[in-house]
Design a protein around this motif. Structure first.
Motif, PDB file in Angstrom:
ATOM      1  N   ASN A   1       0.837  -1.186   0.000  1.00  0.00           N
ATOM      2  CA  ASN A   1       0.000   0.000   0.000  1.00  0.00           C
ATOM      3  C   ASN A   1       0.884   1.253   0.000  1.00  0.00           C
ATOM      4  O   ASN A   1       1.755   1.412   0.845  1.00  0.00           O
ATOM      5  CB  ASN A   1      -0.892  -0.043   1.254  1.00  0.00           C
ATOM      6  CG  ASN A   1      -1.898   1.077   1.305  1.00  0.00           C
ATOM      7  OD1 ASN A   1      -1.746   2.092   0.649  1.00  0.00           O
ATOM      8  ND2 ASN A   1      -2.920   0.871   2.112  1.00  0.00           N
ATOM      9  N   GLU A   2       0.642   2.154  -0.944  1.00  0.00           N
ATOM     10  CA  GLU A   2       1.448   3.369  -1.071  1.00  0.00           C
ATOM     11  C   GLU A   2       1.293   4.287   0.138  1.00  0.00           C
ATOM     12  O   GLU A   2       2.264   4.900   0.562  1.00  0.00           O
ATOM     13  CB  GLU A   2       1.068   4.131  -2.358  1.00  0.00           C
ATOM     14  CG  GLU A   2       1.555   3.469  -3.628  1.00  0.00           C
ATOM     15  CD  GLU A   2       3.076   3.300  -3.656  1.00  0.00           C
ATOM     16  OE1 GLU A   2       3.816   4.257  -3.318  1.00  0.00           O
ATOM     17  OE2 GLU A   2       3.535   2.201  -3.995  1.00  0.00           O
ATOM     18  N   GLN A   3       0.074   4.389   0.652  1.00  0.00           N
ATOM     19  CA  GLN A   3      -0.145   5.236   1.822  1.00  0.00           C
ATOM     20  C   GLN A   3       0.659   4.711   3.010  1.00  0.00           C
ATOM     21  O   GLN A   3       1.278   5.478   3.743  1.00  0.00           O
ATOM     22  CB  GLN A   3      -1.633   5.256   2.193  1.00  0.00           C
ATOM     23  CG  GLN A   3      -2.338   6.488   1.737  1.00  0.00           C
ATOM     24  CD  GLN A   3      -3.757   6.523   2.301  1.00  0.00           C
ATOM     25  OE1 GLN A   3      -4.395   5.495   2.515  1.00  0.00           O
ATOM     26  NE2 GLN A   3      -4.250   7.722   2.518  1.00  0.00           N
ATOM     27  N   MET A   4       0.628   3.418   3.183  1.00  0.00           N
ATOM     28  CA  MET A   4       1.346   2.806   4.307  1.00  0.00           C
ATOM     29  C   MET A   4       2.856   2.976   4.126  1.00  0.00           C
ATOM     30  O   MET A   4       3.579   3.202   5.102  1.00  0.00           O
ATOM     31  CB  MET A   4       0.962   1.322   4.394  1.00  0.00           C
ATOM     32  CG  MET A   4       1.317   0.704   5.683  1.00  0.00           C
ATOM     33  SD  MET A   4       0.494   1.600   7.000  1.00  0.00           S
ATOM     34  CE  MET A   4       0.944   0.600   8.325  1.00  0.00           C
ATOM     35  N   LYS A   5       3.334   2.893   2.890  1.00  0.00           N
ATOM     36  CA  LYS A   5       4.763   3.088   2.627  1.00  0.00           C
ATOM     37  C   LYS A   5       5.185   4.506   3.030  1.00  0.00           C
ATOM     38  O   LYS A   5       6.246   4.709   3.592  1.00  0.00           O
ATOM     39  CB  LYS A   5       5.086   2.844   1.154  1.00  0.00           C
ATOM     40  CG  LYS A   5       5.174   1.387   0.794  1.00  0.00           C
ATOM     41  CD  LYS A   5       5.596   1.227  -0.648  1.00  0.00           C
ATOM     42  CE  LYS A   5       5.664  -0.241  -1.004  1.00  0.00           C
ATOM     43  NZ  LYS A   5       6.063  -0.447  -2.393  1.00  0.00           N
TER      44      LYS A   5
END
Length: 187
Positions: free
Chosen positions: A106-110
């Motif tokens: 997940n990009e947000q989590m990254k």
């Protein structure tokens, strides 16, 4: 009559001389007593002076030792002033390390993980600025002063008494261990 007057005079002179000799003898005895008394008093006073000097030197040494201990305590206090804060921060740093080990697509989590990593690096830099460092463990010889062995294993190709895994990082502040590293050691 003159003879008798002279005889009386001679007697008086002889008795006066005897009295004078007696007075001189008693004065000499009195002076000798005073001299002996003065010598005894001098010896007594010299002993008291020696005792007072000895006490003075001991008090001076105690004072110097006290002052030195106070200076060393102050220096130690200044040197290790951050120890309590560092000890309190270590569990949070451990939590950051565990959180940063998460893997995600997940990009947000990254991006959250990247922010956490920046905070983590900032904390480590602050610790380093205060003189705290992580204790190196994996691949090093086990040292009970800085490592806490929680497991022992037998691993082929690794020498005996070498740390093979680290469970929790240890930290040292200047020359004082804040927390030993929890490690697994090869038999």
């Amino acid at each position: 009559m003159q003879n008798s007057d002279q005889a009386v005079e001679t007697e008086v002179n002889d008795s006066g001389a005897a009295e004078a000799v007696n007075e001189t003898s008693s004065e000499e005895a009195s002076l000798e007593d005073q001299l002996v008394h003065a010598q005894e008093k001098t010896v007594e006073l010299e002993a008291k002076l020696a005792e007072v000097e000895n006490r003075y030197y001991r008090l001076q040494a105690d004072f110097d030792n006290s002052r030195r201990r106070a200076r060393l305590d102050l220096e130690s206090s200044e040197k290790y002033r951050a120890q309590k804060l560092i000890s309190d921060l270590l569990p949070s740093i451990d939590n950051f390390e565990r959180a940063l080990q998460m893997e995600t697509d997940n990009e947000q989590m990254k991006s959250v993980l990247q922010g956490m990593e920046m905070v983590y690096r900032g904390l480590l830099e602050a610790l380093k600025n205060e003189g705290a460092e992580q204790i190196e463990a994996v691949g090093k010889e086990f040292d009970p002063q800085v490592h806490q062995a929680v497991m022992q294993v037998e691993v082929e190709g690794v020498e005996s008494n070498i740390v093979v895994e680290e469970f929790q990082k240890g930290y040292i502040l200047k020359d004082r261990v804040i927390r030993p590293a929890m490690v697994k050691v090869n038999l």
